[in-house]
Design an enzyme around this catalytic site. Structure first.
Site, PDB file in Angstrom:
ATOM      1  N   ASP A  34     -11.315 -12.746  16.167  1.00  0.00           N
ATOM      2  CA  ASP A  34     -10.974 -12.003  14.956  1.00  0.00           C
ATOM      3  C   ASP A  34     -12.251 -11.528  14.275  1.00  0.00           C
ATOM      4  O   ASP A  34     -13.231 -12.258  14.189  1.00  0.00           O
ATOM      5  CB  ASP A  34     -10.157 -12.902  14.004  1.00  0.00           C
ATOM      6  N   THR A 134       4.986  -2.220  17.275  1.00  0.00           N
ATOM      7  CA  THR A 134       5.843  -2.128  16.105  1.00  0.00           C
ATOM      8  C   THR A 134       6.976  -1.138  16.331  1.00  0.00           C
ATOM      9  O   THR A 134       6.820  -0.163  17.081  1.00  0.00           O
ATOM     10  CB  THR A 134       5.006  -1.682  14.879  1.00  0.00           C
ATOM     11  N   ASP A 135       8.087  -1.352  15.639  1.00  0.00           N
ATOM     12  CA  ASP A 135       9.196  -0.390  15.719  1.00  0.00           C
ATOM     13  C   ASP A 135       8.817   0.951  15.085  1.00  0.00           C
ATOM     14  O   ASP A 135       9.485   1.961  15.304  1.00  0.00           O
ATOM     15  CB  ASP A 135      10.469  -0.958  15.064  1.00  0.00           C
ATOM     16  N   GLU A 136       7.714   0.966  14.306  1.00  0.00           N
ATOM     17  CA  GLU A 136       7.343   2.200  13.610  1.00  0.00           C
ATOM     18  C   GLU A 136       6.930   3.302  14.586  1.00  0.00           C
ATOM     19  O   GLU A 136       6.906   4.474  14.224  1.00  0.00           O
ATOM     20  CB  GLU A 136       6.247   1.927  12.576  1.00  0.00           C
ATOM     21  N   TYR A 162      -0.931   5.062  10.884  1.00  0.00           N
ATOM     22  CA  TYR A 162      -0.791   3.709  11.449  1.00  0.00           C
ATOM     23  C   TYR A 162       0.079   3.745  12.702  1.00  0.00           C
ATOM     24  O   TYR A 162      -0.321   3.280  13.775  1.00  0.00           O
ATOM     25  CB  TYR A 162      -0.192   2.760  10.400  1.00  0.00           C
ATOM     26  N   LYS A 166      -0.714   2.994  16.731  1.00  0.00           N
ATOM     27  CA  LYS A 166      -0.031   1.951  17.518  1.00  0.00           C
ATOM     28  C   LYS A 166       0.655   2.580  18.740  1.00  0.00           C
ATOM     29  O   LYS A 166       0.638   2.013  19.833  1.00  0.00           O
ATOM     30  CB  LYS A 166       0.990   1.203  16.653  1.00  0.00           C
ATOM     31  N   ASN A 191       9.886  -5.277  10.625  1.00  0.00           N
ATOM     32  CA  ASN A 191       9.030  -5.834   9.552  1.00  0.00           C
ATOM     33  C   ASN A 191       9.126  -7.354   9.488  1.00  0.00           C
ATOM     34  O   ASN A 191      10.226  -7.902   9.409  1.00  0.00           O
ATOM     35  CB  ASN A 191       9.460  -5.272   8.187  1.00  0.00           C
ATOM     36  N   ARG A 291       5.637   7.297  -1.008  1.00  0.00           N
ATOM     37  CA  ARG A 291       4.609   7.296   0.048  1.00  0.00           C
ATOM     38  C   ARG A 291       4.718   8.617   0.810  1.00  0.00           C
ATOM     39  O   ARG A 291       5.836   9.086   1.088  1.00  0.00           O
ATOM     40  CB  ARG A 291       4.896   6.108   0.965  1.00  0.00           C
TER      41      ARG A 291
HETATM   42  P1  NAD Z   1      -2.787  -8.405   9.515  1.00  0.00           P
HETATM   43  O1  NAD Z   1      -3.353  -7.172   8.908  1.00  0.00           O
HETATM   44  O2  NAD Z   1      -2.282  -9.484   8.654  1.00  0.00           O
HETATM   45  O3  NAD Z   1      -3.863  -9.068  10.490  1.00  0.00           O
HETATM   46  C1  NAD Z   1      -4.673  -8.307  11.346  1.00  0.00           C
HETATM   47  C2  NAD Z   1      -5.783  -9.214  11.851  1.00  0.00           C
HETATM   48  O4  NAD Z   1      -6.591  -8.457  12.774  1.00  0.00           O
HETATM   49  C3  NAD Z   1      -6.721  -9.714  10.750  1.00  0.00           C
HETATM   50  O5  NAD Z   1      -6.987 -11.088  10.931  1.00  0.00           O
HETATM   51  C4  NAD Z   1      -7.990  -8.893  10.967  1.00  0.00           C
HETATM   52  O6  NAD Z   1      -9.174  -9.569  10.568  1.00  0.00           O
HETATM   53  C5  NAD Z   1      -7.948  -8.673  12.467  1.00  0.00           C
HETATM   54  N1  NAD Z   1      -8.709  -7.479  12.878  1.00  0.00           N
HETATM   55  C6  NAD Z   1      -8.639  -6.241  12.320  1.00  0.00           C
HETATM   56  N2  NAD Z   1      -9.509  -5.421  12.962  1.00  0.00           N
HETATM   57  C7  NAD Z   1     -10.098  -6.154  13.944  1.00  0.00           C
HETATM   58  C8  NAD Z   1     -11.054  -5.874  14.939  1.00  0.00           C
HETATM   59  N3  NAD Z   1     -11.597  -4.643  15.060  1.00  0.00           N
HETATM   60  N4  NAD Z   1     -11.433  -6.842  15.787  1.00  0.00           N
HETATM   61  C9  NAD Z   1     -10.902  -8.092  15.673  1.00  0.00           C
HETATM   62  N5  NAD Z   1     -10.012  -8.429  14.733  1.00  0.00           N
HETATM   63  C10 NAD Z   1      -9.592  -7.466  13.882  1.00  0.00           C
HETATM   64  O7  NAD Z   1      -1.649  -7.889  10.510  1.00  0.00           O
HETATM   65  P2  NAD Z   1      -0.250  -8.567  10.895  1.00  0.00           P
HETATM   66  O8  NAD Z   1       0.759  -8.175   9.903  1.00  0.00           O
HETATM   67  O9  NAD Z   1      -0.486  -9.977  11.229  1.00  0.00           O
HETATM   68  O10 NAD Z   1       0.073  -7.756  12.228  1.00  0.00           O
HETATM   69  C11 NAD Z   1      -0.364  -8.240  13.495  1.00  0.00           C
HETATM   70  C12 NAD Z   1       0.066  -7.259  14.567  1.00  0.00           C
HETATM   71  O11 NAD Z   1       1.480  -7.135  14.553  1.00  0.00           O
HETATM   72  C13 NAD Z   1      -0.487  -5.850  14.376  1.00  0.00           C
HETATM   73  O12 NAD Z   1      -0.861  -5.359  15.641  1.00  0.00           O
HETATM   74  C14 NAD Z   1       0.679  -5.071  13.792  1.00  0.00           C
HETATM   75  O13 NAD Z   1       0.595  -3.706  14.161  1.00  0.00           O
HETATM   76  C15 NAD Z   1       1.845  -5.763  14.455  1.00  0.00           C
HETATM   77  N6  NAD Z   1       3.117  -5.731  13.693  1.00  0.00           N
HETATM   78  C16 NAD Z   1       3.143  -6.185  12.411  1.00  0.00           C
HETATM   79  C17 NAD Z   1       4.362  -6.201  11.722  1.00  0.00           C
HETATM   80  C18 NAD Z   1       4.445  -6.722  10.318  1.00  0.00           C
HETATM   81  O14 NAD Z   1       5.513  -6.632   9.714  1.00  0.00           O
HETATM   82  N7  NAD Z   1       3.404  -7.302   9.750  1.00  0.00           N
HETATM   83  C19 NAD Z   1       5.527  -5.734  12.341  1.00  0.00           C
HETATM   84  C20 NAD Z   1       5.438  -5.269  13.672  1.00  0.00           C
HETATM   85  C21 NAD Z   1       4.231  -5.290  14.336  1.00  0.00           C
HETATM   86  P1  TYD Z   2       5.314  -2.365   3.821  1.00  0.00           P
HETATM   87  O1  TYD Z   2       5.453  -3.806   3.505  1.00  0.00           O
HETATM   88  O2  TYD Z   2       4.027  -1.678   3.496  1.00  0.00           O
HETATM   89  O3  TYD Z   2       5.676  -2.202   5.361  1.00  0.00           O
HETATM   90  P2  TYD Z   2       5.929  -0.852   6.240  1.00  0.00           P
HETATM   91  O4  TYD Z   2       5.463   0.313   5.485  1.00  0.00           O
HETATM   92  O5  TYD Z   2       5.081  -1.109   7.448  1.00  0.00           O
HETATM   93  O6  TYD Z   2       7.392  -0.840   6.537  1.00  0.00           O
HETATM   94  O7  TYD Z   2       6.474  -1.576   3.073  1.00  0.00           O
HETATM   95  C1  TYD Z   2       7.827  -1.919   3.288  1.00  0.00           C
HETATM   96  C2  TYD Z   2       8.662  -0.924   2.514  1.00  0.00           C
HETATM   97  O8  TYD Z   2       8.436  -1.127   1.113  1.00  0.00           O
HETATM   98  C3  TYD Z   2       8.292   0.530   2.774  1.00  0.00           C
HETATM   99  O9  TYD Z   2       9.483   1.306   2.752  1.00  0.00           O
HETATM  100  C4  TYD Z   2       7.407   0.913   1.609  1.00  0.00           C
HETATM  101  C5  TYD Z   2       7.954   0.068   0.476  1.00  0.00           C
HETATM  102  N1  TYD Z   2       6.970  -0.377  -0.537  1.00  0.00           N
HETATM  103  C6  TYD Z   2       7.216  -0.153  -1.886  1.00  0.00           C
HETATM  104  O10 TYD Z   2       8.252   0.413  -2.278  1.00  0.00           O
HETATM  105  N2  TYD Z   2       6.293  -0.593  -2.790  1.00  0.00           N
HETATM  106  C7  TYD Z   2       5.150  -1.223  -2.411  1.00  0.00           C
HETATM  107  O11 TYD Z   2       4.334  -1.586  -3.290  1.00  0.00           O
HETATM  108  C8  TYD Z   2       4.920  -1.445  -1.014  1.00  0.00           C
HETATM  109  C9  TYD Z   2       3.658  -2.117  -0.542  1.00  0.00           C
HETATM  110  C10 TYD Z   2       5.860  -1.000  -0.114  1.00  0.00           C
END
Ligand code: NAD
Ligand code: TYD
Length: 354
Positions: A34, A134-136, A162, A166, A191, A291
């Site tokens: 990381d 991600t589903d996005e 983003y 991905k 999410n 957004r």
């Molecule tokens: P996060 O932002 O919490 O964590 C990302 C981590 O990656 C951090 O620890 C950061 O330090 C590390 N990182 C960033 N750039 C780096 C680099 N260049 N080299 C090494 N480490 C690096 O993200 P998350 O929410 O834990 O998501 C993890 C993965 O899951 C991502 O690939 C994201 O696209 C995917 N994902 C997340 C969600 C969600 O809801 N959070 C949903 C679907 C997929």
């Molecule tokens: P987010 O948690 O940023 O995840 P993602 O955009 O990857 O789905 O946002 C979830 C949803 O919530 C998205 O529709 C944007 C909305 N949102 C707000 O309405 N207010 C906020 O402050 C944030 C961060 C997100």
């Protein structure tokens, strides 16, 4: 003993995954790679700091030399790539870092894995590269067709920088599978929510702001829908795909748990009002400008992972959100620490003046 190279293991899902795997398997070793960006926090892994099965290496996944050296030193059997820039709003402000980390970083890992794993006759052993996506990448669904979901064959149609980064990474992973036969899986999850999520994402941001009696910024009309999954259910699915998933395949992960954003915000308000402070009311909700390119609805069809691998989410939304709120209430100091510094400035710029 199997060795797992887990990238982004100090982030939200990565740290939950490492804790889950160390609890579930005794005879494993995890190399946590990381960079420790604003979103990476080693404090998430305090409970395993003395566990010799967890080795932390601070490195950038875009740094080919550092990654090559880690492969040579630890000879991992598996790579699970969580490392990414993960916040859509940040990607709208600064797309370049998303392209660099999410695309170049994934490509760097693919090259290292291929070099380390491919034998002289071109075959590979039992290793696997799992790309956490991600589903996005599928774009947006309509609110008018609630029976339509993303399947693994839904065409990629990313809208935000983003999701574009991905989707690009996913295409490179597929290309390495077809061109070099690298053993891969891609998982595309909805999410996540749960402990250790950086408080820039919807659920932790709303909990944190409500506890401070600060405005709760809801984008647009608040009717955008997300499909929420408790993070441990996601970790279990990744474990299954890694060990039992058909090589080369994509698996969608989601539990038919769709909610409009405004409903999530109101649920958090009502739970915090009951548990903590009756001054937390819907008066705190502040509708702010939408957004850019805001995807209207995400919804996963999990039929493939359910039928092939027997995965179903085990945590109901009611349980999961209650546990998550409880965790944030018990870890307010964690929130204070991770939101100090750079994040504060970002946050201020983003919401002030709206
Ligand atoms: P996060 O932002 O919490 O964590 C990302 C981590 O990656 C951090 O620890 C950061 O330090 C590390 N990182 C960033 N750039 C780096 C680099 N260049 N080299 C090494 N480490 C690096 O993200 P998350 O929410 O834990 O998501 C993890 C993965 O899951 C991502 O690939 C994201 O696209 C995917 N994902 C997340 C969600 C969600 O809801 N959070 C949903 C679907 C997929
Ligand atoms: P987010 O948690 O940023 O995840 P993602 O955009 O990857 O789905 O946002 C979830 C949803 O919530 C998205 O529709 C944007 C909305 N949102 C707000 O309405 N207010 C906020 O402050 C944030 C961060 C997100």
């Amino acid at each position: 003993m199997k060795t797992y190279l887990v990238t982004g293991g100090a982030g939200f899902i990565g740290s939950n995954f490492i804790l889950y795997m160390l609890k579930r398997y005794s005879n494993i070793r995890i190399i946590n790679v990381d960079k420790l960006t604003y979103a990476g926090n080693l404090e998430n892994l305090t409970s395993v700091k003395d566990d010799s099965r967890h080795i932390f290496a601070q490195a950038d996944i875009c740094d080919a030399d550092a990654i090559g050296e880690l492969f040579a030193t630890y000879e991992p059997d598996y790579v699970v790539n969580f490392a990414a820039e993960s916040h859509v709003d940040r990607s709208i402000d600064s797309p370049e870092i998303f392209a660099h980390t999410n695309i170049t970083g994934t490509l760097t890992l693919l090259n290292a894995a291929r070099e380390a794993w491919q034998t002289a006759d071109g075959s590979y052993g039992t290793c696997k590269f799992l790309q956490v996506s991600t589903d996005e990448v599928y774009g947006s669904l309509s609110l008018d067709e609630p029976g339509i979901f993303f399947t693994e064959s839904t065409p990629l149609d990313p809208h935000s920088p983003y999701s574009a980064s991905k989707a690009s990474a996913d295409l490179f992973v597929c290309a390495y599978s077809s061109t070099y036969q690298l053993p891969i899986n891609i998982t595309r999850c909805s999410n996540n929510y749960g402990p250790f999520q950086f408080p820039e994402k919807l659920i932790p941001l709303m909990i944190h702001n409500a506890l401070q009696l600060r405005a709760l910024p809801v984008y647009g009309d608040g009717l955008n829908v997300r499909d929420w999954l408790y993070v441990i259910d996601h970790c279990k699915a990744i474990d299954l795909v890694l060990h039992k998933g058909t090589t080369g395949e994509v698996y969608n992960i989601g539990g038919h748990n769709e909610h409009p954003n405004i409903a999530i915000v109101k649920t958090i308000i009502s739970q915090l009002a009951n548990q903590v402070d009756s001054a937390i009311t819907e008066e705190l909700i502040q509708y702010v400008s939408d957004r850019k390119g805001h995807d209207r609805r995400y919804g996963i069809d999990p039929q493939k992972i359910t039928e092939e691998l027997g995965w179903v989410p085990e945590t109901s939304f009611e349980e999961g959100i209650a546990q998550t709120i409880e965790w944030y209430l018990s870890n307010e100091e964690w929130v204070g620490r991770v939101t100090s510094g750079a994040y504060q400035d970002y946050y201020k710029n983003m919401y002030e003046g709206r």
